[in-house]
Write a protein that holds these residues in place. Structure first.
Motif, mmCIF file in Angstrom:
data_model
loop_
_atom_site.group_PDB
_atom_site.id
_atom_site.type_symbol
_atom_site.label_atom_id
_atom_site.label_comp_id
_atom_site.label_asym_id
_atom_site.label_seq_id
_atom_site.Cartn_x
_atom_site.Cartn_y
_atom_site.Cartn_z
ATOM 1 N N UNK A 270 0.829 -1.203 0.000
ATOM 2 C CA UNK A 270 0.000 0.000 0.000
ATOM 3 C C UNK A 270 0.866 1.256 0.000
ATOM 4 N N UNK A 271 1.946 1.247 0.770
ATOM 5 C CA UNK A 271 2.861 2.390 0.797
ATOM 6 C C UNK A 271 3.532 2.596 -0.561
ATOM 7 N N UNK A 272 3.950 1.500 -1.202
ATOM 8 C CA UNK A 272 4.612 1.600 -2.505
ATOM 9 C C UNK A 272 3.688 2.192 -3.562
ATOM 10 N N UNK A 273 2.410 1.868 -3.476
ATOM 11 C CA UNK A 273 1.450 2.340 -4.479
ATOM 12 C C UNK A 273 1.109 3.816 -4.315
ATOM 13 N N UNK A 274 1.358 4.355 -3.147
ATOM 14 C CA UNK A 274 1.017 5.750 -2.875
ATOM 15 C C UNK A 274 1.825 6.729 -3.699
ATOM 16 N N UNK A 275 1.244 7.889 -3.900
ATOM 17 C CA UNK A 275 1.917 8.948 -4.648
ATOM 18 C C UNK A 275 2.946 9.633 -3.748
ATOM 19 N N UNK A 276 4.185 9.821 -4.224
ATOM 20 C CA UNK A 276 5.184 10.508 -3.400
ATOM 21 C C UNK A 276 4.677 11.882 -2.946
ATOM 22 N N UNK A 277 4.910 12.176 -1.683
ATOM 23 C CA UNK A 277 4.436 13.432 -1.122
ATOM 24 C C UNK A 277 3.047 13.317 -0.530
ATOM 25 N N UNK A 278 2.438 12.147 -0.698
ATOM 26 C CA UNK A 278 1.090 11.933 -0.168
ATOM 27 C C UNK A 278 0.908 10.497 0.327
ATOM 28 N N UNK A 279 1.918 9.660 0.090
ATOM 29 C CA UNK A 279 1.765 8.232 0.361
ATOM 30 C C UNK A 279 1.549 7.897 1.840
ATOM 31 N N UNK A 280 2.205 8.599 2.749
ATOM 32 C CA UNK A 280 2.061 8.265 4.163
ATOM 33 C C UNK A 280 0.693 8.684 4.696
ATOM 34 N N UNK A 281 0.179 9.821 4.236
ATOM 35 C CA UNK A 281 -1.167 10.216 4.667
ATOM 36 C C UNK A 281 -2.219 9.280 4.071
ATOM 37 N N UNK A 282 -2.013 8.856 2.824
ATOM 38 C CA UNK A 282 -2.924 7.874 2.230
ATOM 39 C C UNK A 282 -2.866 6.563 3.010
ATOM 40 N N UNK A 283 -1.669 6.182 3.429
ATOM 41 C CA UNK A 283 -1.506 4.961 4.225
ATOM 42 C C UNK A 283 -2.213 5.105 5.578
ATOM 43 N N UNK B 38 9.572 14.294 0.393
ATOM 44 C CA UNK B 38 9.766 15.238 -0.704
ATOM 45 C C UNK B 38 11.097 15.985 -0.561
ATOM 46 N N UNK B 39 11.460 16.357 0.663
ATOM 47 C CA UNK B 39 12.743 17.032 0.890
ATOM 48 C C UNK B 39 13.922 16.103 0.571
ATOM 49 N N UNK B 40 13.811 14.845 0.975
ATOM 50 C CA UNK B 40 14.876 13.877 0.708
ATOM 51 C C UNK B 40 15.006 13.626 -0.794
ATOM 52 N N UNK B 41 13.863 13.526 -1.489
ATOM 53 C CA UNK B 41 13.899 13.344 -2.945
ATOM 54 C C UNK B 41 14.575 14.536 -3.625
ATOM 55 N N UNK B 42 14.248 15.743 -3.176
ATOM 56 C CA UNK B 42 14.858 16.940 -3.769
ATOM 57 C C UNK B 42 16.366 16.959 -3.507
ATOM 58 N N UNK B 43 16.774 16.620 -2.284
ATOM 59 C CA UNK B 43 18.198 16.567 -1.951
ATOM 60 C C UNK B 43 18.920 15.514 -2.785
ATOM 61 N N UNK B 44 18.284 14.359 -2.955
ATOM 62 C CA UNK B 44 18.876 13.284 -3.746
ATOM 63 C C UNK B 44 19.051 13.726 -5.204
ATOM 64 N N UNK B 45 18.030 14.372 -5.758
ATOM 65 C CA UNK B 45 18.128 14.855 -7.142
ATOM 66 C C UNK B 45 19.241 15.898 -7.283
ATOM 67 N N UNK B 46 19.364 16.768 -6.292
ATOM 68 C CA UNK B 46 20.432 17.761 -6.306
ATOM 69 C C UNK B 46 21.803 17.075 -6.277
ATOM 70 N N UNK B 47 21.952 16.080 -5.390
ATOM 71 C CA UNK B 47 23.232 15.373 -5.272
ATOM 72 C C UNK B 47 23.576 14.657 -6.577
ATOM 73 N N UNK B 48 22.588 14.037 -7.202
ATOM 74 C CA UNK B 48 22.818 13.346 -8.478
ATOM 75 C C UNK B 48 23.250 14.340 -9.546
#
Length: 135
Positions: free
Chosen positions: A11-24, A90-100
């Protein structure tokens, strides 16, 4: 219990990033399979992962990973924690994209220097941990 955990992770994997935990959280609140024993197991596991994270703050180790696992375990129980986890993701994803993007922009020598620096930090951390254990 294991089936419920697998279903929860799916269920967590299917969720949309930035909203998955609240959906869960919403899914968990509506789920009929939520028993008191499952909630206590979640709280127990969250307590254990939190304690490991606290220990790893003071010695070299992936403390942030354990705090994130703690949050994921508690997200089905609290909308506030679920929202914080979504924000953090979302913050971690943004940081990861910046690092890449920074990594891709480095020259070969820059990549070698960055990898060497990270390796040195790892070695210093391991030696510090070893000294702490030895007393």
């Amino acid at each position: 219990m294991l089936t419920a955990l697998k279903r929860s992770l799916a269920n967590l994997k299917l969720g949309r990033p930035g909203r998955r935990f609240e959906q869960h959280y919403e899914w968990a609140q509506q789920s009929e399979s939520r028993g008191a024993s499952r909630r206590w197991i979640n709280f127990l596991l969250a307590g254990i992962t939190f304690a490991i994270g606290v220990v790893l703050v003071f010695i070299p180790g992936p403390a942030v990973v354990f705090f994130f696992i703690t949050g994921a375990l508690l997200a089905p129980e609290s909308r506030a924690i679920a929202r914080f986890m979504d924000w953090s993701e979302m913050k971690i994803r943004a940081l990861w994209q910046w690092a890449i993007s920074q990594w891709r922009g480095l020259s070969q020598a820059g990549k070698i220097a960055a990898a060497s620096l990270l390796a040195m930090v790892g070695v210093v951390g391991a030696l510090t941990f070893w000294r702490i254990l030895r007393g």
